[in-house]
Design a protein around this motif. Sequence first.
Motif, mmCIF file in Angstrom:
data_model
loop_
_atom_site.group_PDB
_atom_site.id
_atom_site.type_symbol
_atom_site.label_atom_id
_atom_site.label_comp_id
_atom_site.label_asym_id
_atom_site.label_seq_id
_atom_site.Cartn_x
_atom_site.Cartn_y
_atom_site.Cartn_z
ATOM 1 N N ARG A 88 27.619 45.243 49.649
ATOM 2 C CA ARG A 88 27.655 44.787 48.265
ATOM 3 C C ARG A 88 29.060 44.955 47.695
ATOM 4 O O ARG A 88 29.593 44.054 47.052
ATOM 5 N N ARG A 89 29.672 46.103 47.971
ATOM 6 C CA ARG A 89 31.048 46.332 47.492
ATOM 7 C C ARG A 89 32.003 45.312 48.110
ATOM 8 O O ARG A 89 32.872 44.777 47.431
ATOM 9 N N TYR A 90 31.827 45.023 49.388
ATOM 10 C CA TYR A 90 32.666 44.028 50.062
ATOM 11 C C TYR A 90 32.538 42.664 49.374
ATOM 12 O O TYR A 90 33.531 42.012 49.060
ATOM 13 N N TRP A 91 31.298 42.226 49.129
ATOM 14 C CA TRP A 91 31.085 40.912 48.515
ATOM 15 C C TRP A 91 31.557 40.888 47.069
ATOM 16 O O TRP A 91 32.096 39.876 46.607
ATOM 17 N N ASP A 92 31.389 41.995 46.343
ATOM 18 C CA ASP A 92 31.909 42.055 44.970
ATOM 19 C C ASP A 92 33.412 41.832 44.958
ATOM 20 O O ASP A 92 33.936 41.065 44.144
ATOM 21 N N LYS A 93 34.123 42.501 45.861
ATOM 22 C CA LYS A 93 35.583 42.335 45.937
ATOM 23 C C LYS A 93 35.941 40.896 46.313
ATOM 24 O O LYS A 93 36.862 40.317 45.752
ATOM 25 N N SER A 94 35.191 40.329 47.246
ATOM 26 C CA SER A 94 35.464 38.946 47.665
ATOM 27 C C SER A 94 35.230 37.977 46.510
ATOM 28 O O SER A 94 36.033 37.063 46.294
ATOM 29 N N PHE A 95 34.155 38.173 45.765
ATOM 30 C CA PHE A 95 33.882 37.292 44.630
ATOM 31 C C PHE A 95 34.910 37.476 43.517
ATOM 32 O O PHE A 95 35.283 36.520 42.851
ATOM 33 N N ASP A 96 35.373 38.706 43.326
ATOM 34 C CA ASP A 96 36.420 38.947 42.329
ATOM 35 C C ASP A 96 37.700 38.203 42.710
ATOM 36 O O ASP A 96 38.343 37.579 41.857
ATOM 37 N N ARG A 97 38.061 38.245 43.994
ATOM 38 C CA ARG A 97 39.257 37.516 44.446
ATOM 39 C C ARG A 97 39.065 36.007 44.275
ATOM 40 O O ARG A 97 39.972 35.300 43.854
ATOM 41 N N LEU A 98 37.879 35.513 44.577
ATOM 42 C CA LEU A 98 37.593 34.090 44.404
ATOM 43 C C LEU A 98 37.678 33.709 42.938
ATOM 44 O O LEU A 98 38.260 32.673 42.585
ATOM 45 N N GLU A 99 37.128 34.548 42.056
ATOM 46 C CA GLU A 99 37.183 34.276 40.629
ATOM 47 C C GLU A 99 38.638 34.232 40.134
ATOM 48 O O GLU A 99 39.015 33.334 39.371
ATOM 49 N N TYR A 101 41.267 33.494 41.911
ATOM 50 C CA TYR A 101 41.864 32.282 42.465
ATOM 51 C C TYR A 101 41.429 31.051 41.667
ATOM 52 O O TYR A 101 42.258 30.191 41.331
ATOM 53 N N LEU A 102 40.151 30.961 41.345
ATOM 54 C CA LEU A 102 39.657 29.804 40.585
ATOM 55 C C LEU A 102 40.252 29.761 39.177
ATOM 56 O O LEU A 102 40.572 28.684 38.664
ATOM 57 N N LYS A 104 43.200 30.872 38.395
ATOM 58 C CA LYS A 104 44.593 30.445 38.606
ATOM 59 C C LYS A 104 44.656 28.929 38.769
ATOM 60 O O LYS A 104 45.499 28.266 38.157
ATOM 61 N N ILE A 105 43.763 28.377 39.550
ATOM 62 C CA ILE A 105 43.715 26.921 39.742
ATOM 63 C C ILE A 105 43.390 26.227 38.426
ATOM 64 O O ILE A 105 44.012 25.226 38.064
ATOM 65 N N GLN A 106 42.391 26.759 37.705
ATOM 66 C CA GLN A 106 41.999 26.163 36.429
ATOM 67 C C GLN A 106 43.159 26.194 35.445
ATOM 68 O O GLN A 106 43.417 25.218 34.743
ATOM 69 N N LYS A 107 43.875 27.300 35.396
ATOM 70 C CA LYS A 107 45.027 27.409 34.502
ATOM 71 C C LYS A 107 46.093 26.386 34.890
ATOM 72 O O LYS A 107 46.681 25.739 34.031
ATOM 73 N N GLY A 108 46.304 26.190 36.174
ATOM 74 C CA GLY A 108 47.261 25.200 36.654
ATOM 75 C C GLY A 108 46.848 23.789 36.261
ATOM 76 O O GLY A 108 47.684 22.985 35.839
ATOM 77 N N ASN A 109 45.576 23.495 36.322
ATOM 78 C CA ASN A 109 45.072 22.186 35.911
ATOM 79 C C ASN A 109 45.196 21.991 34.404
ATOM 80 O O ASN A 109 45.529 20.912 33.933
ATOM 81 N N ASP A 110 44.929 23.043 33.634
ATOM 82 C CA ASP A 110 45.066 22.962 32.170
ATOM 83 C C ASP A 110 46.520 22.706 31.772
ATOM 84 O O ASP A 110 46.795 21.925 30.883
ATOM 85 N N ASP A 111 47.462 23.369 32.447
ATOM 86 C CA ASP A 111 48.876 23.188 32.162
ATOM 87 C C ASP A 111 49.309 21.746 32.482
ATOM 88 O O ASP A 111 50.079 21.149 31.765
ATOM 89 N N GLY A 112 48.757 21.209 33.548
ATOM 90 C CA GLY A 112 49.112 19.852 33.948
ATOM 91 C C GLY A 112 48.608 18.798 32.970
ATOM 92 O O GLY A 112 49.213 17.761 32.791
ATOM 93 N N LYS A 113 47.507 19.037 32.318
ATOM 94 C CA LYS A 113 46.927 18.085 31.382
ATOM 95 C C LYS A 113 47.744 18.009 30.083
ATOM 96 O O LYS A 113 47.761 17.015 29.415
ATOM 97 N N ARG A 114 48.422 19.090 29.745
ATOM 98 C CA ARG A 114 49.175 19.133 28.485
ATOM 99 C C ARG A 114 50.481 18.365 28.565
ATOM 100 O O ARG A 114 51.037 17.996 27.571
#
Length: 115
Positions: A88-99, A101-102, A104-114
């Motif tokens: 559970r701790r392993y998957w929590d850390k993995s999901f935190d890293r994925l979150e 990353y997502l 960061k990508i979302q912020k990059g997309n928001d910056d591009g739209k402006r």
Amino acid sequence: MQTDPLSAKFAALADPTRRAILARLTEGEASVNELAEPFDMSLPAVSKHLKVLEKAGLISRGKEAQWRPARLEPMGMKGMAEWLEHYRRYWDKSFDRLEDYLRKIQKGNDDGKRN
């Protein structure tokens, strides 16, 4: 061949009837007759399921005259819970890293739209 305790516990829980019996025992101890009520099986078949659960350390059986109530063993799932907690701790850390990353990508997309 001897099975390690963790494997015996997971093997016992692999059967849906045994999981249902454990769920019933969360309400309190019960006799074989009481545990057999919701199932379309013989009392000896239910007794075999109880023996598997008892051998795995998930339940214990009392000896009160003719009545042998089954009850949950509070520490029966401790080893399983500890083993699962590691993952559970392993998957929590993995999901935190994925979150992260997502975001960061979302912020990059928001910056591009402006622009």
